[in-house]
Design a protein around this motif. Structure first.
Motif, PDB file in Angstrom:
ATOM      1  N   GLN A 164       0.892  -1.232   0.062  1.00 38.08           N
ATOM      2  CA  GLN A 164       0.087   0.166  -0.188  1.00 38.08           C
ATOM      3  C   GLN A 164       0.960   1.243  -0.033  1.00 38.08           C
ATOM      4  N   PHE A 165       1.914   1.219   0.658  1.00 41.31           N
ATOM      5  CA  PHE A 165       2.640   2.409   0.793  1.00 41.31           C
ATOM      6  C   PHE A 165       3.615   2.678  -0.660  1.00 41.31           C
ATOM      7  N   ILE A 166       4.205   1.683  -1.198  1.00 45.40           N
ATOM      8  CA  ILE A 166       4.556   1.621  -2.497  1.00 45.40           C
ATOM      9  C   ILE A 166       3.565   2.326  -3.593  1.00 45.40           C
ATOM     10  N   HIS A 167       2.329   1.817  -3.389  1.00 42.36           N
ATOM     11  CA  HIS A 167       1.504   2.432  -4.216  1.00 42.36           C
ATOM     12  C   HIS A 167       0.918   3.767  -3.991  1.00 42.36           C
ATOM     13  N   ASP A 168       0.832   4.149  -2.829  1.00 42.83           N
ATOM     14  CA  ASP A 168       0.645   5.589  -2.343  1.00 42.83           C
ATOM     15  C   ASP A 168       1.201   5.884  -1.020  1.00 42.83           C
ATOM     16  N   PRO A 169       2.287   6.366  -1.051  1.00 39.52           N
ATOM     17  CA  PRO A 169       3.094   6.834   0.258  1.00 39.52           C
ATOM     18  C   PRO A 169       2.692   7.970   0.904  1.00 39.52           C
ATOM     19  N   THR A 170       1.628   8.489   0.379  1.00 40.70           N
ATOM     20  CA  THR A 170       0.890   9.590   1.227  1.00 40.70           C
ATOM     21  C   THR A 170      -0.196   9.196   2.286  1.00 40.70           C
ATOM     22  N   ARG A 171      -0.355   7.819   2.055  1.00 40.40           N
ATOM     23  CA  ARG A 171      -1.541   7.305   3.025  1.00 40.40           C
ATOM     24  C   ARG A 171      -1.226   7.186   4.614  1.00 40.40           C
ATOM     25  N   PHE A 172       0.186   6.829   4.818  1.00 43.35           N
ATOM     26  CA  PHE A 172       0.664   6.705   6.155  1.00 43.35           C
ATOM     27  C   PHE A 172       2.002   6.795   6.005  1.00 43.35           C
ATOM     28  N   SER A 173       2.964   6.948   7.256  1.00 43.66           N
ATOM     29  CA  SER A 173       4.163   6.614   7.473  1.00 43.66           C
ATOM     30  C   SER A 173       4.581   5.315   7.597  1.00 43.66           C
ATOM     31  N   ILE A 174       5.261   4.757   6.813  1.00 48.34           N
ATOM     32  CA  ILE A 174       5.767   3.401   6.847  1.00 48.34           C
ATOM     33  C   ILE A 174       6.492   3.157   8.098  1.00 48.34           C
ATOM     34  N   LYS A 175       7.252   4.064   8.670  1.00 48.64           N
ATOM     35  CA  LYS A 175       7.830   3.701  10.051  1.00 48.64           C
ATOM     36  C   LYS A 175       6.937   3.393  10.968  1.00 48.64           C
ATOM     37  N   ASN A 176       5.886   4.062  11.088  1.00 43.20           N
ATOM     38  CA  ASN A 176       4.857   3.789  12.271  1.00 43.20           C
ATOM     39  C   ASN A 176       4.248   2.125  11.988  1.00 43.20           C
ATOM     40  N   ARG A 177       3.993   1.870  10.788  1.00 41.55           N
ATOM     41  CA  ARG A 177       3.566   0.603  10.378  1.00 41.55           C
ATOM     42  C   ARG A 177       4.661  -0.629  10.930  1.00 41.55           C
ATOM     43  N   VAL A 178       5.869   0.093  10.599  1.00 39.35           N
ATOM     44  CA  VAL A 178       7.177  -1.191  10.903  1.00 39.35           C
ATOM     45  C   VAL A 178       7.320  -1.078  12.499  1.00 39.35           C
ATOM     46  N   GLU A 179       7.025  -0.007  13.022  1.00 38.63           N
ATOM     47  CA  GLU A 179       7.163  -0.046  14.562  1.00 38.63           C
ATOM     48  C   GLU A 179       6.108  -0.952  15.083  1.00 38.63           C
ATOM     49  N   ARG A 180       5.035  -0.692  14.538  1.00 36.80           N
ATOM     50  CA  ARG A 180       3.903  -1.512  15.118  1.00 36.80           C
ATOM     51  C   ARG A 180       3.975  -3.195  14.943  1.00 36.80           C
ATOM     52  N   TYR A 181       4.408  -3.589  13.640  1.00 39.82           N
ATOM     53  CA  TYR A 181       4.874  -4.995  13.354  1.00 39.82           C
ATOM     54  C   TYR A 181       6.083  -5.492  14.192  1.00 39.82           C
ATOM     55  N   THR A 182       6.875  -4.591  14.524  1.00 32.93           N
ATOM     56  CA  THR A 182       8.135  -5.113  15.286  1.00 32.93           C
ATOM     57  C   THR A 182       7.465  -5.192  17.103  1.00 32.93           C
ATOM     58  N   TYR A 183       6.772  -4.385  17.433  1.00 36.86           N
ATOM     59  CA  TYR A 183       6.073  -4.427  18.598  1.00 36.86           C
ATOM     60  C   TYR A 183       5.544  -5.779  18.760  1.00 36.86           C
ATOM     61  N   ILE A 184       4.562  -6.199  17.664  1.00 37.64           N
ATOM     62  CA  ILE A 184       3.710  -7.628  17.846  1.00 37.64           C
ATOM     63  C   ILE A 184       4.817  -8.524  17.622  1.00 37.64           C
ATOM     64  N   THR A 185       5.645  -8.586  16.884  1.00 35.18           N
ATOM     65  CA  THR A 185       6.568  -9.753  16.637  1.00 35.18           C
ATOM     66  C   THR A 185       7.318 -10.143  17.849  1.00 35.18           C
ATOM     67  N   GLU A 186       8.031  -8.859  18.582  1.00 39.10           N
ATOM     68  CA  GLU A 186       8.712  -9.085  19.700  1.00 39.10           C
ATOM     69  C   GLU A 186       7.768  -9.521  20.916  1.00 39.10           C
ATOM     70  N   THR A 187       6.565  -8.962  21.159  1.00 40.68           N
ATOM     71  CA  THR A 187       5.723  -9.418  22.112  1.00 40.68           C
ATOM     72  C   THR A 187       5.386 -10.711  22.182  1.00 40.68           C
ATOM     73  N   THR A 188       5.199 -11.204  20.677  1.00 42.00           N
ATOM     74  CA  THR A 188       4.746 -12.618  20.735  1.00 42.00           C
ATOM     75  C   THR A 188       5.874 -13.481  21.148  1.00 42.00           C
ATOM     76  N   MET A 189       7.061 -13.247  20.678  1.00 43.11           N
ATOM     77  CA  MET A 189       7.967 -13.993  21.088  1.00 43.11           C
ATOM     78  C   MET A 189       8.417 -13.836  22.546  1.00 43.11           C
ATOM     79  N   VAL A 190       8.206 -12.850  23.371  1.00 44.14           N
ATOM     80  CA  VAL A 190       8.436 -12.705  24.528  1.00 44.14           C
ATOM     81  C   VAL A 190       7.293 -13.742  25.374  1.00 44.14           C
ATOM     82  N   LEU A 191       5.989 -13.244  24.834  1.00 47.08           N
ATOM     83  CA  LEU A 191       4.950 -14.086  25.519  1.00 47.08           C
ATOM     84  C   LEU A 191       5.002 -15.383  25.353  1.00 47.08           C
ATOM     85  N   SER A 192       5.563 -16.042  24.125  1.00 48.44           N
ATOM     86  CA  SER A 192       5.536 -17.417  23.933  1.00 48.44           C
ATOM     87  C   SER A 192       6.526 -18.233  24.894  1.00 48.44           C
ATOM     88  N   VAL A 193       7.746 -17.402  25.042  1.00 47.17           N
ATOM     89  CA  VAL A 193       8.498 -17.846  25.785  1.00 47.17           C
ATOM     90  C   VAL A 193       8.225 -17.871  27.403  1.00 47.17           C
TER      91      VAL A 193
END
Length: 301
Positions: A261-290
Motif C-alpha cells: 500500500q505504501f509503495i502504491h501511495d506513500p501519502t496514506r501513512f508513514s511506513i515507519k509507524n507501520r514497521v514499529e507496530r509490526y516489530t512490537y507485535i513480533t517481539e511481544t509474541t516472542m516474549v509472551l510465547s517464551v
C-alpha cells in the motif's frame, strides 16, 4: 547537574522503560537459546542481572554518544532537544557516562564469564562514537554510516549469547546461536532504514534512503529484510509455541500488505509507524510465547 540530567533522561532515555526493555531484551535471547537446545534447568543470579545492567548502560552510552556526535547537526535541525537547547550540558552527560561505564566495567570483571566479548562491545561502541576515525567520509554517507554503526546491535546480541553459552557449556557456533544473533539484529536494521523512508512530498534537507534510492526501492529492501527476519523467528519459535508461529505469520502477512500500500501511495501513512507496530507485535509474541512456555513447564527456579 542532577536536575539537568533528569530532564535529559526524561526526554531522551527514560530510565524505567529503558531498564524494562533491557530486561526483556536480555532474557528473550537467554531463554530462546536455552529452550532451543533443550536446556530445562535454569538458574537466575547476579550474572544475569549484570548482563541486564550492561545492556541498559550500553544503550544509554550509545544515546549520549549520538548526541555528542550530532551536536552541530542537531543545533540546526533539532534545536529543541535537551543538549542543543542548553538544558543539559555536555559536561553533565560526560560525568554520567563515565560513572555508568565504570560501574559496568567493574561488575563485568567481577561477575561475568565473557569479559573479552564485553570489551569488544564497548570498544566497538567507542569507535562508533569517534566515527571510526573517518568522520568526514562516514557522516556524509548514509549507507556507510549504516554498515559501520548498525552492526553494534549484532555485537550486543553476541555478548548475551556468549554469556549463555559459557555458563551452560553450549557450543558458540550453532544454528540457534546464529539465528538468534540475526533475528535480534534485524528489527534494529529494519527500523533504522524505515525511519528514513518518506513520501516525496515530505522530504526535507534531512537525508533519507528514499532520497537516495527512491521510496519504492527502499521500501522493497525493508520488505525483503522483514521476510528474512520472520523466517528466523519461525524457526526459533517452532518448538516453543505453535500459536506464536501463527501470530507471527498473520503479522507478517499484514505487514506485507502495508508495504504494498505504501509503495502504491506513500501519502496514506508513514511506513515507519507501520514497521514499529509490526516489530512490537513480533517481539511481544516472542516474549509472551517464551514466558507461557516457561510457566507451563515450571522450568525457572
Amino acid at each position: 547537574m542532577l536536575k539537568r540530567l533528569l530532564t535529559y533522561y526524561k526526554e531522551m532515555y527514560p530510565l524505567i522503560p529503558r531498564f524494562l526493555l533491557a530486561i526483556i531484551y536480555f532474557f528473550e535471547i537467554y531463554f530462546i537459546l536455552l529452550l532451543n537446545v533443550g536446556k530445562s534447568d535454569f538458574s537466575i543470579g547476579i550474572q544475569e542481572w549484570t548482563g541486564v545492567w550492561t545492556i541498559f548502560t550500553f544503550l544509554m552510552a550509545l544515546r549520549i554518544a549520538d548526541d555528542f556526535k550530532d551536536y552541530e547537526h542537531d543545533q540546526r535541525l533539532f534545536p529543541d532537544r535537551a543538549l542543543p537547547s542548553g538544558r543539559v550540558k555536555k559536561r553533565d552527560l560526560a560525568i554520567a557516562l563515565a560513572v555508568m561505564v565504570t560501574i559496568t566495567v567493574v561488575l563485568n570483571v567481577i561477575f561475568m564469564n565473557n569479559i573479552g566479548w564485553f570489551l569488544f562491545l564497548f570498544i566497538y561502541g567507542t569507535l562508533m562514537s569517534l566515527w571510526f576515525f573517518s568522520k568526514a567520509k562516514i557522516q556524509k554517507s548514509l549507507p556507510l554510516a549504516l554498515v559501520t554503526h548498525n552492526p553494534v546491535m549484532m555485537v550486543m546480541n553476541i555478548y548475551i549469547i556468549t554469556f549463555v553459552c559459557y555458563k551452560y557449556q553450549l557450543p558458540l557456533l550453532s544454528l540457534p546461536t546464529v539465528l538468534l544473533a540475526f533475528t535480534m539484529y534485524f528489527p534494529s536494521l529494519i527500523w533504522e532504514i524505515s525511519r528514513k523512508i518518506r513520501a516525496p512530498k515530505d522530504e526535507t534537507e534531512y537525508v533519507t534512503y528514499s532520497q537516495l534510492f527512491t521510496y519504492q526501492k527502499a521500501t522493497r529492501f525493508v520488505q525483503v529484510l522483514t521476510i528474512i527476519d520472520i523466517l528466523t523467528n519461525f524457526i526459533l519459535l517452532w518448538n516453543i509455541s505453535k500459536i506464536g508461529v501463527v501470530v507471527l505469520l498473520a503479522n507478517v502477512i499484514w505487514m506485507t500488505i502495508q508495504f504494498q500500500q505504501f509503495i502504491h501511495d506513500p501519502t496514506r501513512f508513514s511506513i515507519k509507524n507501520r514497521v514499529e507496530r509490526y516489530t512490537y507485535i513480533t517481539e511481544t509474541t516472542m516474549v509472551l510465547s517464551v514466558a507461557a512456555h516457561l510457566l507451563l513447564q515450571g522450568f525457572v527456579r
